[in-house]
Design a protein around this motif. Structure first.
Motif, mmCIF file in Angstrom:
data_model
loop_
_atom_site.group_PDB
_atom_site.id
_atom_site.type_symbol
_atom_site.label_atom_id
_atom_site.label_comp_id
_atom_site.label_asym_id
_atom_site.label_seq_id
_atom_site.Cartn_x
_atom_site.Cartn_y
_atom_site.Cartn_z
ATOM 1 N N ALA A 67 0.841 -1.268 -0.074
ATOM 2 C CA ALA A 67 0.112 -0.049 -0.008
ATOM 3 C C ALA A 67 0.980 1.079 -0.008
ATOM 4 N N PRO A 68 0.258 2.426 -0.410
ATOM 5 C CA PRO A 68 1.244 3.789 -0.557
ATOM 6 C C PRO A 68 1.339 4.375 0.687
ATOM 7 N N PHE A 69 1.123 3.785 1.816
ATOM 8 C CA PHE A 69 1.311 4.463 3.103
ATOM 9 C C PHE A 69 2.436 3.654 3.768
ATOM 10 N N LEU A 70 3.363 4.336 4.432
ATOM 11 C CA LEU A 70 4.440 3.778 5.201
ATOM 12 C C LEU A 70 4.649 4.413 6.699
ATOM 13 N N ILE A 71 5.070 3.626 7.776
ATOM 14 C CA ILE A 71 5.279 4.271 8.749
ATOM 15 C C ILE A 71 6.253 4.991 8.902
ATOM 16 N N GLY A 72 6.019 6.231 9.235
ATOM 17 C CA GLY A 72 6.782 7.592 9.321
ATOM 18 C C GLY A 72 7.658 7.330 10.765
ATOM 19 N N PRO A 73 8.396 8.371 10.811
ATOM 20 C CA PRO A 73 9.557 8.206 12.144
ATOM 21 C C PRO A 73 8.757 8.888 13.112
ATOM 22 N N THR A 74 8.730 8.259 14.217
ATOM 23 C CA THR A 74 8.200 8.858 15.650
ATOM 24 C C THR A 74 9.046 8.161 16.811
ATOM 25 N N GLY A 75 9.071 9.266 17.996
ATOM 26 C CA GLY A 75 10.086 8.879 18.892
ATOM 27 C C GLY A 75 9.258 8.408 20.017
ATOM 28 N N LEU A 76 10.291 7.949 21.017
ATOM 29 C CA LEU A 76 9.640 7.553 22.294
ATOM 30 C C LEU A 76 8.645 6.607 22.128
ATOM 31 N N ASN A 77 8.510 5.550 21.591
ATOM 32 C CA ASN A 77 7.190 4.819 21.382
ATOM 33 C C ASN A 77 7.200 3.898 22.458
ATOM 34 N N GLY A 78 8.191 3.697 23.064
ATOM 35 C CA GLY A 78 7.984 2.633 24.395
ATOM 36 C C GLY A 78 7.394 3.371 25.546
ATOM 37 N N ILE A 79 6.894 4.640 25.501
ATOM 38 C CA ILE A 79 6.260 5.223 26.531
ATOM 39 C C ILE A 79 4.725 4.968 26.351
ATOM 40 N N TYR A 80 4.447 4.488 25.191
ATOM 41 C CA TYR A 80 2.955 3.756 25.102
ATOM 42 C C TYR A 80 2.725 2.456 25.392
ATOM 43 N N TRP A 81 3.464 1.580 24.942
ATOM 44 C CA TRP A 81 3.784 0.166 25.030
ATOM 45 C C TRP A 81 4.933 -0.184 25.067
ATOM 46 N N PRO A 82 5.374 -1.275 25.826
ATOM 47 C CA PRO A 82 6.634 -1.862 25.993
ATOM 48 C C PRO A 82 7.156 -2.212 24.510
ATOM 49 N N ASP A 83 8.511 -2.078 24.170
ATOM 50 C CA ASP A 83 9.026 -2.314 22.993
ATOM 51 C C ASP A 83 8.061 -1.853 21.898
ATOM 52 N N GLY A 84 7.678 -0.807 21.887
ATOM 53 C CA GLY A 84 6.683 -0.049 21.009
ATOM 54 C C GLY A 84 7.342 -0.162 19.556
ATOM 55 N N ASP A 85 8.549 0.192 19.316
ATOM 56 C CA ASP A 85 9.210 0.265 18.022
ATOM 57 C C ASP A 85 8.887 -1.165 17.527
ATOM 58 N N LEU A 86 9.342 -2.090 18.407
ATOM 59 C CA LEU A 86 9.366 -3.551 17.677
ATOM 60 C C LEU A 86 7.936 -3.739 17.165
ATOM 61 N N HIS A 87 7.023 -3.557 18.025
ATOM 62 C CA HIS A 87 5.566 -3.856 17.477
ATOM 63 C C HIS A 87 5.237 -3.330 16.335
ATOM 64 N N ILE A 88 5.567 -1.910 16.186
ATOM 65 C CA ILE A 88 5.136 -1.284 14.921
ATOM 66 C C ILE A 88 5.893 -1.854 13.638
ATOM 67 N N ALA A 89 7.271 -2.005 13.962
ATOM 68 C CA ALA A 89 7.938 -2.514 12.714
ATOM 69 C C ALA A 89 7.522 -4.026 12.359
ATOM 70 N N ALA A 90 7.000 -4.794 13.424
ATOM 71 C CA ALA A 90 6.553 -6.209 12.960
ATOM 72 C C ALA A 90 5.238 -5.895 12.208
ATOM 73 N N ALA A 91 4.237 -4.975 12.678
ATOM 74 C CA ALA A 91 3.011 -5.058 12.062
ATOM 75 C C ALA A 91 3.305 -4.359 10.834
ATOM 76 N N ALA A 92 4.279 -3.483 10.431
ATOM 77 C CA ALA A 92 4.610 -2.805 9.131
ATOM 78 C C ALA A 92 4.978 -3.991 8.195
ATOM 79 N N ALA A 93 5.879 -5.027 8.659
ATOM 80 C CA ALA A 93 6.334 -6.173 7.916
ATOM 81 C C ALA A 93 5.278 -6.974 7.599
ATOM 82 N N GLU A 94 4.368 -7.384 8.582
ATOM 83 C CA GLU A 94 3.176 -8.139 8.320
ATOM 84 C C GLU A 94 2.215 -7.744 7.295
ATOM 85 N N ALA A 95 2.036 -6.233 7.326
ATOM 86 C CA ALA A 95 1.257 -5.616 6.382
ATOM 87 C C ALA A 95 1.749 -5.312 5.025
ATOM 88 N N GLY A 96 3.327 -5.564 4.907
ATOM 89 C CA GLY A 96 3.846 -5.434 3.505
ATOM 90 C C GLY A 96 4.087 -3.983 3.173
#
Length: 385
Positions: A67-96
């Motif tokens: 799809a033509p939307f990509l995850i943009g850069p955001t900082g301090l994501n661990g303050i919302y959920w533990p290992d937030g960056d890893l969760h976002i990256a894995a979701a992006a990979a799963e979604a292609g």
């Protein structure tokens, strides 16, 4: 469910200080609101029987994404959920779709590369002296990041008054109000604050050492702002980075031209989500002029206010090749971790596909101004900032 539903769930789960950091903008937040209003004011032209075989896949810098939307850069994501960056990256990979890691992430670029086998970009803040950026660039290249986004619109910090009222500046400072608010949000308190892994700026540990405290790392990010950064510095970074280079923070067509002259392969039309210069125009309101300024071959992306799949369609109809997502997946992360991010990305893909069918367009690259109704009037309106 839609992205705004995820926002409400995130607001219920997060303490006020954390939600305001995620949700807020600079000063009176006029630009924050304008980003949404500008997209709402654009109208799509329905077309009948245009075909229903929609293919959202898009190629950017030789890489095909689902799809033509990509995850943009955001900082301090661990303050919302533990290992937030890893969760976002894995979701992006799963979604292609693509994923961009911020300099200010809470997971190191090396850990992301080891754990997520998917296309990755790295976002660089031009902090400190040249050796700071060179060290991060070299690490990103070794770790296999394929493109570099250089963010230029935050050489000084925006006046984010919600954060100032809470005393929040890249770290949570304990006060009676903050402690009480945390106790009123036990799920967040147990998972993030008492869970044994408080967020740290892990990409910066090598500059201060692993023994650096969270407060020292936060102080380091504030001390490294570099208002003297120049187009000559952009040219220096262009020489250091061998892959595609994008400049983020462009609002003025003249700056887009200068970025291209400095060697940028792409432009990200962005006002930092309304978090820097309040009173700046909405990103979509300047997109068409910047698209007209760029010659063929330049990649043009947009961020700011994307909450619906139809917003992606509108941006691409005005000349963008894709969009970067900021708050939308973060609302999902804050509401439900990895499952919440999955839900956010699925919502946007479903809405975009539905919109494409209803306007009679089967592929994103076919989108154009003919798919917008009254675009000239809408783009000149007061609501666009």
């Amino acid at each position: 469910m839609n992205i705004d539903d995820l926002r409400r769930l995130a607001r219920a789960r997060l303490p006020r200080v954390v939600f305001d950091y995620l949700d807020g903008g600079a000063e009176d937040e006029t630009t924050l609101r304008a980003n949404r209003q500008a997209l709402d004011d654009l109208r799509l032209t329905p077309r009948l029987l245009g075909g229903g075989h929609v293919d959202l896949s898009t190629e950017i810098f030789g890489q095909r994404y689902a799809a033509p939307f990509l995850i943009g850069p955001t900082g301090l994501n661990g303050i919302y959920w533990p290992d937030g960056d890893l969760h976002i990256a894995a979701a992006a990979a799963e979604a292609g779709i693509g994923f961009t890691l911020s300099t200010a992430s809470n997971t190191s670029m090396e850990t992301i590369a080891e754990r997520v086998a998917a296309p990755r970009w790295f976002q660089l803040y031009p902090w400190g002296k040249p050796d700071f950026s060179q060290a991060l660039i070299e690490r990103a290249e070794v770790a296999g990041y394929s493109a570099l986004i250089l963010t230029l619109d935050s050489l000084v910090g925006g006046k984010r008054e919600r954060d100032l009222r809470h005393g929040f500046s890249h770290e949570i400072r304990m006060s009676a109000q903050v402690v009480l608010d945390g106790l009123l949000h036990p799920r967040w308190l147990a998972s993030v604050w008492l869970g044994g892994k408080r967020p740290r700026f892990e990409n910066l540990e090598r500059f201060l050492g692993k023994g650096a405290s969270n407060a020292e790392l936060a102080d380091f990010t504030r001390s490294q702002r570099n208002p003297q950064f120049s187009w000559d510095d952009v040219r220096r970074i262009r020489k250091q980075w061998s892959g595609p280079l994008l400049i983020k923070g462009i609002i003025c067509p003249e700056d887009a031209r200068l970025a291209r002259q400095a060697g940028a392969d792409g432009i990200v039309v962005s006002n930092h989500g309304g978090r820097q210069l309040d009173g700046a125009p909405a990103t979509v309101s300047v997109l068409e002029r910047i698209a007209d300024q760029l010659e063929d071959g330049a990649t043009l992306l947009l961020d700011g206010g994307i909450r619906r799949g139809s917003d992606v369609v509108k941006a691409m109809a005005l000349g963008a090749h894709g969009v970067l997502l900021g708050r939308a997946p973060l609302y999902g992360l804050a509401a439900g971790g990895r499952e919440g991010v999955d839900r956010a990305l699925a919502i946007l893909a479903d809405e975009m596909e539905r919109t494409m069918i209803l306007i009679g367009c089967e592929r994103p690259r076919e989108l154009g101004r003919q798919h917008l109704a009254g675009v000239e009037r809408a783009l000149s309106g007061k609501a666009l900032g």
